[in-house]
Scaffold this motif. Structure first.
Motif, PDB file in Angstrom:
ATOM      1  N   TYR A 172       0.809  -1.217   0.000  1.00 50.01           N
ATOM      2  CA  TYR A 172       0.000   0.000   0.000  1.00 50.01           C
ATOM      3  C   TYR A 172       0.844   1.270   0.000  1.00 50.01           C
ATOM      4  CZ  TYR A 172      -3.921  -3.098   1.005  1.00 50.01           C
ATOM      5  OH  TYR A 172      -4.883  -4.095   0.934  1.00 50.01           O
TER       6      TYR A 172
ATOM      7  N   ASP B 110      -1.164   3.032  -5.684  1.00 52.48           N
ATOM      8  CA  ASP B 110      -2.156   2.260  -4.936  1.00 52.48           C
ATOM      9  C   ASP B 110      -3.531   2.922  -5.051  1.00 52.48           C
ATOM     10  OD1 ASP B 110      -3.589   0.719  -3.062  1.00 52.48           O
ATOM     11  OD2 ASP B 110      -2.996   2.086  -1.444  1.00 52.48           O
TER      12      ASP B 110
ATOM     13  N   ASN C  17      -6.154   2.500  -3.381  1.00 54.27           N
ATOM     14  CA  ASN C  17      -6.769   2.786  -2.078  1.00 54.27           C
ATOM     15  C   ASN C  17      -6.308   4.114  -1.490  1.00 54.27           C
ATOM     16  OD1 ASN C  17      -8.193   0.091  -1.447  1.00 54.27           O
ATOM     17  ND2 ASN C  17      -6.115  -0.545  -2.004  1.00 54.27           N
ATOM     18  N   ARG C  18      -5.136   4.569  -1.901  1.00 53.92           N
ATOM     19  CA  ARG C  18      -4.576   5.857  -1.459  1.00 53.92           C
ATOM     20  C   ARG C  18      -4.523   5.974   0.067  1.00 53.92           C
ATOM     21  NH1 ARG C  18      -3.911   9.750  -5.129  1.00 53.92           N
ATOM     22  NH2 ARG C  18      -4.458  11.435  -3.719  1.00 53.92           N
ATOM     23  N   TYR C  19      -4.134   4.889   0.734  1.00 57.45           N
ATOM     24  CA  TYR C  19      -4.070   4.894   2.195  1.00 57.45           C
ATOM     25  C   TYR C  19      -3.070   5.924   2.729  1.00 57.45           C
ATOM     26  CZ  TYR C  19      -6.842   0.590   2.313  1.00 57.45           C
ATOM     27  OH  TYR C  19      -7.850  -0.336   2.180  1.00 57.45           O
TER      28      TYR C  19
ATOM     29  N   ARG D 268      -4.882   8.870   3.823  1.00 55.21           N
ATOM     30  CA  ARG D 268      -6.134   8.639   4.535  1.00 55.21           C
ATOM     31  C   ARG D 268      -5.991   8.434   6.039  1.00 55.21           C
ATOM     32  NH1 ARG D 268      -9.034   3.980   1.191  1.00 55.21           N
ATOM     33  NH2 ARG D 268     -10.334   4.009   3.071  1.00 55.21           N
TER      34      ARG D 268
ATOM     35  N   GLY E  34      -4.366  -3.506   7.277  1.00 55.25           N
ATOM     36  CA  GLY E  34      -5.273  -3.753   6.155  1.00 55.25           C
ATOM     37  C   GLY E  34      -6.713  -3.868   6.630  1.00 55.25           C
ATOM     38  N   VAL E  35      -7.631  -3.889   5.680  1.00 54.99           N
ATOM     39  CA  VAL E  35      -9.057  -3.938   6.027  1.00 54.99           C
ATOM     40  C   VAL E  35      -9.536  -5.390   6.125  1.00 54.99           C
ATOM     41  CG1 VAL E  35      -9.565  -1.681   5.039  1.00 54.99           C
ATOM     42  CG2 VAL E  35      -9.730  -3.716   3.601  1.00 54.99           C
TER      43      VAL E  35
END
Length: 524
Positions: free
Chosen positions: A445, A450, A452-454, A457, A476-477
């Protein structure tokens, strides 16, 4: 012969000091225990805290619990009013209704006039028949348009900027304009102080300014602000076009234009009273969110380095309740909060033993993350300790679960952001892991592509975008993410101990190394 001997002795002393620091690191990292993590996490996810939504009583109780832990460890109160809190205030305000008429003509917002919700009262309705042109609306000791003029209850109309007689400001005495030209709020405050019912500012760059200010005019997001309290500080205020001004002035337009020209050429105030027919109705949508960051401060032991800071963060807020359903947020982010509390206690115990970190460490539990990273954003805007002296941010957000990708290997952690600004931060974490914890470090990530652009965030980003190297630990989710089923019975506490150790060792090295880490990459 003596110089090499001295250098050798210094080298040996340095090696001995490094060995002692490493030995202390292991000693106090070992105080991070599954039992303590479990105690904190079950407490934070209990019904007492009602899901910890920012702005609710549950969040305030959670903040009190965290502060009580810090107080019990003997940490100094570095927050507001001799406590452990940094209060955060975010305001959402937008126009519900905004109408204006000049005589019988309906005027258009953003076309004939514009006005900011943030600097106006929640509700305003007025019909003006008496108005006064008051030059540039300045009220300074060196030059005052208000001196000897009664504006109480009247609509005051002024130009933007300030008069520049012979190219010089009456206020600064130089070719550099004063704040009255650059800060229009000063004019709005002056109108309020002198009793004006409302202030119109003639904006001679209306189209350019309205285009630039459009977001602030129409904004419906939560905005960070020290509350400006417009009801008590500002007269209702509107920016108008030159065409609207001429229409309002009517037959007095020539006299008013002449007065303006004389003010600019002679540098002396003039005013002109005139009749008008202006109707205004304005109503705001207004909500305010109040939360608190909780501050655990461990002062550095080295006089040369204690004014540099390592900030360790986790957000303690979650989604609260929806009807009777509570969102406990065990992994998100009672897991990170519990981990940072354990790291805070370990650092504190090291200091009590006389071997505390050389740099100062701020263990900060932030609120408002679920509302858009608001608590960390607030700290970055109003830091307790200077951002320029902040060496790095170490952020922990969701570290108690195992995602599907690693179901056969729970001893892993996603590492995000460490190499975005500093190669050294990445290497410090790698070395800490290979030396002490031997987790699988997954950089999936951290990829700039990525989807998700964590990286953008979680709370570390508000440090990174200010040029402060930041590292983010994340498991992670999973199917329980942001659901009522994110419960403490599903937390892997043995995994949390290992991650807590890695976070501690990384923060410890950042706080103890001789030189602060270098920023050798550009922010993105």
């Amino acid at each position: 012969m003596k110089k090499p001997l001295v250098l050798s002795l210094l080298l040996l002393l340095g090696i001995a000091l490094r060995a002692q620091i490493d030995q202390n690191a292991q000693r106090f990292a070992n105080t991070i225990s599954a039992d303590d993590l479990r105690q904190h996490l079950f407490k934070l996810t209990s019904a007492e805290f009602e899901g910890r939504e920012t702005g609710t009583e549950g969040q305030r109780r959670a903040a009190d619990y965290i502060a009580a832990q810090m107080k019990s460890w003997g940490l100094p109160a570095v927050g507001e009013n001799g406590g452990y809190f940094q209060s955060i205030t975010f305001t959402n305000q937008s126009w519900r209704k905004i109408e204006m008429k000049d005589a019988d003509k309906d005027l258009r917002h953003l076309w004939d006039y514009y006005t900011y919700p943030a600097t106006n009262p929640k509700q305003f309705e007025a019909k003006f028949e008496d108005a006064i042109f008051l030059g540039f609306g300045i009220d300074a000791p060196e030059y005052s348009d208000y001196k000897g003029v009664n504006v109480k209850g009247k609509l005051v109309v002024v130009y933007d900027g300030e008069p520049m007689k012979g190219g010089k400001s009456n206020i600064t005495g130089t070719s550099t304009p004063s704040e009255w030209a650059s800060d229009w709020r000063k004019k709005v405050r002056a109108a309020k102080t002198n009793g004006a019912a409302a202030l119109f500012i003639i904006d001679r760059k209306f189209k350019e300014n309205v285009a630039e200010a459009r977001k602030a005019i129409l904004n419906s997001r939560m905005d960070m602000a020290k509350d400006e309290d417009p009801e008590n500080n500002f007269a209702p205020n509107y920016f108008i076009t030159t065409d609207l001004a001429k229409s309002m002035f009517g037959s007095m337009v020539g006299k008013i234009t002449s007065a303006r020209d004389k003010i600019e050429s002679k540098g002396k105030p003039r005013n002109v009273e005139f009749k008008c027919a202006v109707n205004i109705i304005a109503e705001k949508n207004y909500t305010q969110l109040k939360g608190a960051n909780v501050l655990g401060f461990i002062e550095g032991s080295d006089p040369k380095l204690k004014d540099e800071y390592v900030v360790v963060t986790a957000h303690y807020d979650h989604l609260g309740k929806r009807g009777e359903d509570m969102y406990p947020g065990a992994d998100d982010n009672a897991s990170g909060t519990s981990t940072v509390l354990e790291i805070c206690q370990a650092m504190t115990e090291a200091k009590k033993a006389g071997v505390g970190p050389r740099r100062s460490v701020l263990c900060m539990l932030v609120s408002g993350e679920e509302k858009g990273l608001l608590g960390s954003q607030y700290y970055a805007q109003f830091p307790i300790f200077p951002l320029a002296n902040t060496v790095a941010n170490v952020n922990v957000d969701m570290v108690g679960r195992v995602d599907d990708e690693h179901k056969d290997n729970p001893d892993y952690i996603y590492v995000i952001g460490a190499d975005r600004l500093s190669s050294e931060l990445h290497q410090i974490n790698e070395t800490a892991n290979s030396t002490y914890t031997k987790l699988t470090l997954d950089y999936k990530y951290n990829d700039e592509k990525d989807p998700n652009r964590y990286y953008y965030r979680s709370d570390h980003y508000n440090f990174a975008k200010n040029g402060i190297p930041a590292i983010f630990y994340f498991n992670g989710v999973h199917p329980d993410y942001h659901r009522t089923s994110d419960t403490p019975d599903k937390i892997n506490f043995d995994k949390m101990v290992k991650i807590g150790n890695l976070v501690f060792h990384t923060a410890w090295e950042l706080a103890n190394r001789e030189q602060r880490i270098k920023v050798d990459k550009k922010a993105n």
